[in-house]
Design an enzyme around this catalytic site. Structure first.
Site, PDB file in Angstrom:
ATOM      1  CD  GLU A  58      -1.840  -2.368   1.440  1.00  0.00           C
ATOM      2  OE1 GLU A  58      -0.676  -2.625   2.030  1.00  0.00           O
ATOM      3  OE2 GLU A  58      -2.645  -3.290   1.351  1.00  0.00           O
ATOM      4  CG  HIS A 127     -11.702  -6.447   5.865  1.00  0.00           C
ATOM      5  ND1 HIS A 127     -11.079  -7.028   6.896  1.00  0.00           N
ATOM      6  CD2 HIS A 127     -11.137  -6.689   4.735  1.00  0.00           C
ATOM      7  CE1 HIS A 127      -9.949  -7.601   6.240  1.00  0.00           C
ATOM      8  NE2 HIS A 127      -9.906  -7.410   4.884  1.00  0.00           N
TER       9      HIS A 127
END
Lengths: 339, 329
Positions: A58, A127
């Site tokens: 990321e 999430h």
């Protein structure tokens, strides 16, 4: 007008903008076939040079996109889950947001970070987050949060053309919803709120998936209690169209804020305070907030104890109006949650 | 490698210009004229000077905190006036006085550096993506120290660059000190840092960073390889840092923590001073006479004295339109 899915609207925006400007490229983990169905046909049409599937990195995905943006490109990052931004937080908060300012305005960073947000899917604490308050308190970012397919396409096209870093908060539980989207070219400007439902009794500030739930709740409030809600969807949180919110509050004299992010120091606190500063004398009752409780988001069935529920939205509207009766929504308005 | 006399002289001039500018900034810092900090790069002038001589204006260069990039940006063509005026916080500085020790020069492919060590390496990787997509043979150099190799951003970037054959040189100046901590305490293998490159499948070299010619000769093929589209390289430039981490604080690496380096060791380093070593080369090869060397030294000092006067005479910035700095149109 034709109706298409929210994820198809995002896909159309990507196709159109990547065809329009060859400086636009798409980058991320699994972005050639992304998790939310927004990448259909992109890899086939634009190839690996412009649809860059990456390793699980990321920081490199976000940081390289800032670097390429400063060197003249317009990267669109897909984070798969907004939650994953933390692995590149320095790249978002210190680089994308500050680099222009910290270099005396000598650089521009045209970058879109598509960050799928939201709960009601039972996916647990890392999430399911929304995170808009975190981005909103960071000067230098713009934030879009579309609630409908029309806004999703129009806002994404504006985001890609914007010369600044845009955090694009698309809701996972809206991906499969449909709505009218014109076939003709259009964009949705930043900083212009949309009245998703016109009304007279209570102003409801809502974003993203909360707009959809609140539209359902409002229908029952109207039909069963004769209460007319006005739903104001700002569509972008930076820039933020407070003018439309204030005008609505001055008309209805009541405000409920519905936001999926954590309540403490959240979007609701900021909106309520701005209304206090600018329209306090118009309020007939204290502002109420319906937001996620101050806990990490639990998984499976337990998320309902933490995330905003339709019943709480109805209760908040009744309470600001001083109504002692109750609208029972049991079995009437469902969230996307399976349990 | 055959080098022209002009190039050899240019390398010398740039090394003494870099040192003179650093010394001028440190002098101004202790005179209370500068209100930000300074991380001296004295002893490691050679790597950036060699690099600067090999880059074109449209190549991208990401510098790092050591020497605040002076040792790379001045050789690449940044006017010392912009750098010193920025340290003075004046409106004429390289970032209009808002950044202090950072400055950007987009026309020369320079976009500042990160306040967090290793923060700009991912950005450099993005510049290399742009170079690759432009297809005009541009390259990017990402400069960082040994300390930065402790951060994941270096490794994520090297992985991405290797997988996509990006035109980038990872330029690691290993002075063995990360702030005040010796590399032997944090990198247990104690081997060359260029070993990292093997895992990422990219060519690498370990070079004597006190020898400007050796650095030049190592960088040249790496840049040629990148320009030819053959992918990234990793260069470990072993160099020496005379000063502590930041001016104004004691050099804790000498005085505390069990003395990771002794004052004698630091004095010993100065025997391998890159400028003194290169003077010998110039004399031996009849590239310059002792008088010419003295003249170049004096010219560099005079240039930086003038740059300081420019900075001192420059106006303080008025409150700008911050909205325009924050967001582009």
């Amino acid at each position: 007008m034709r109706e298409i899915l929210y994820n198809a609207a995002l896909n159309e925006a990507m196709h159109e903008e990547m065809s329009r400007d060859d400086k636009v490229y798409y980058i991320g983990e699994e972005c050639a076939e992304d998790t939310w169905g927004t990448s259909t046909g992109l890899f086939e049409k634009f190839g690996k040079a412009r649809v860059k599937n990456t390793a699980i990195s990321e920081a490199a995905i976000l940081g390289s996109s800032v670097g390429a943006a400063m060197a003249g490109y317009r990267p669109i990052v897909n984070l798969m889950f907004a939650d994953f931004y933390v692995c590149g937080a320095d790249e978002v908060l210190n680089k994308a947001a500050k680099w222009r300012f910290a270099n005396g305005g000598k650089v521009t960073i045209p970058l879109v970070v598509r960050a799928p947000i939201g709960g009601y899917s039972g996916l647990g604490p890392d999430h399911s987050q929304c995170l808009e308050s975190l981005f909103m308190r960071t000067p230098g970012l713009k934030i879009a949060i579309p609630a409908t397919p029309y806004d999703a396409k129009g806002l994404l096209k504006s985001a890609i053309r914007d010369n600044n870093p845009v955090i694009f908060l698309e809701h996972k539980n809206l991906m499969g919803t449909t709505g009218p989207v014109p076939e003709e070219e259009y964009t949705v400007p930043f900083g212009v709120a949309d009245i998703k439902r016109a009304g007279t009794d209570v102003t409801v500030f809502a974003t993203g998936y909360m707009v959809k739930l609140m539209l359902d709740v409002s229908r029952h409030l109207q039909e069963e209690k004769g209460i007319s809600t006005e739903i104001v969807d700002p569509r972008t949180l930076e820039p933020l169209d407070m003018e439309t919110v204030i005008a609505s509050v001055k008309k209805t004299k009541h405000l409920v804020i519905v936001d999926e992010d954590t309540k403490r120091c959240g979007v609701g606190a900021e909106i309520a305070m701005q209304v206090m500063e600018n329209a306090f004398d118009y309020l007939d009752a204290p502002v109420k907030r319906v937001q996620a409780e101050n806990y990490p988001i639990a998984a499976c069935s337990m998320e309902k104890y933490i995330l905003p529920q339709p019943q709480e939205m109805a209760d908040a509207v009744m309470e600001v109006l001083g109504r002692s009766d109750r609208l029972d929504l049991t079995g009437k308005v469902k969230t996307a949650s399976m349990v | 490698m055959k080098m022209s006399k002009d190039l050899m002289v240019k390398l010398y001039k740039n090394m003494v210009r870099v040192r003179a500018l650093e010394e001028k900034i440190i002098e101004c810092l202790f005179a209370g004229k500068i209100a930000t900090f300074y991380h001296s790069g004295a002893g490691q002038e050679a790597p950036g000077v060699a690099l600067g001589a090999l880059l074109n204006d449209d190549d991208y260069l990401y510098y790092q905190h050591r020497s605040h990039g002076i040792n790379k940006c001045v050789p690449k063509g940044v006017d010392p006036k912009l750098i010193i005026a920025e340290h003075f916080g004046r409106a004429t500085g390289g970032a209009g006085g808002i950044a202090g020790f950072h400055y950007a020069k987009p026309e020369l492919g320079i976009f500042g550096f990160a306040g967090l060590v290793a923060g700009e390496i991912t950005l450099a990787t993005g510049a290399a993506i742009a170079c690759q997509m432009n297809g005009r043979g541009q390259v990017t150099v990402s400069c960082f120290g040994d300390g930065a190799t402790g951060r994941g951003t270096v490794h994520e970037s090297m992985l991405m660059a290797s997988a996509w054959k990006l035109p980038i040189i990872f330029f690691c100046e290993n002075n063995m000190m990360a702030q005040w901590t010796h590399i032997k305490l944090t990198h247990p293998r104690k081997e060359d840092l260029s070993e990292f490159a093997h895992y990422y499948g990219m060519p690498s070299a370990t070079v004597d960073g006190q020898d400007v010619i050796a650095v030049y000769e190592a960088v040249k093929p790496a840049i040629e390889r990148a320009r030819a589209g053959e992918g990234p390289s990793f260069l470990e430039i072993k160099t020496l840092r005379y000063a502590g981490h930041v001016e104004g604080l004691p050099d804790y690496s000498v005085e505390h923590q069990g003395g990771m380096r002794t004052p004698e060791e630091v004095e010993e380093m100065k025997k391998r001073d890159p400028i003194a070593l290169y003077q010998e080369v110039l004399l031996k090869k009849n590239v310059a006479t002792a008088e010419e060397i003295t003249k170049m030294n004096e010219e560099a000092k005079a240039e930086m004295e003038e740059a300081m006067r420019f900075a001192e005479g420059s106006p303080w910035p008025a409150r700008p339109d911050f909205d325009k700095l924050l967001y582009a149109e």
